[in-house]
Design a protein around this motif. Sequence first.
Motif: not given
Length: 245
Positions: A134-137, A141-146, A152-153
């Motif tokens: 979830l943090v990195q990707q 499908a659930r509209q959750i951005p990384a 920041g990376q």
Amino acid sequence: MIRLLRPLLPLGLGAALAASAWAATPEAPVPATGAGGMPQRVLACVTCHGKEGRATPDGYFPRIAGKPAGYLYNQLLNFRDGRRSYPQMSYLIEHLTDDYLREIAGHFASLELPYPPPPAPQAPPAVLEQGRLLVQQGDAARQIPACVQCHGQAMTGVVPAIPGLLGLPRDYLNSQLGAWATGQRRAQSPDCMARVARQLTPGDVSAVSAWLAAQPVPAGGKPAARLTAALPLPCGGVPADAVAH
């Protein structure tokens, strides 16, 4: 259910809060201060946030040392203006001016202090992997951005207004994501974090907070100079020139 903690007012803090509030009333305005005077002015802050704003081991009060100045300033405004609710913070800064809040934010942002090593992971490997994904990707499908798309990376934040997510206690991360999801924490409109938090399940929150809390802080925790891509969602309080085009 995610529970927001409400610690008691520490011994001696009440007097410091009262002194700070008195000093900022219209009858006795707070004068501008240089760097030499700020450590005395922020004694009430470090009573809860730890020496020099490094945080404390109790798991609730976050580290503020080295966070981007714009982020710290926005949070002080949010507490003062009622978007965030915590009586001790509101009482401390309710009479302080915008300029003085900028001074406080700048003081803590300027502190370059080492981070302690992270605690041992507090969740099984499968939960930690869920959090990492979830943090990195994220989860399109659930509209959750990384998380890395905004923070920041390296997850150390982006100047001037996006905080890092590493080096924070798991309890604090849990409580703040819960506060956004339930509307107890708000930010300037559009409130992108509230939108993201409402898409997360309790299991997601637990996994993300467990993974983040177990990660070491790279590069002394310094925030990145700017984002490498546009934000996935519009976020109030983030200047347009901080976003890559």
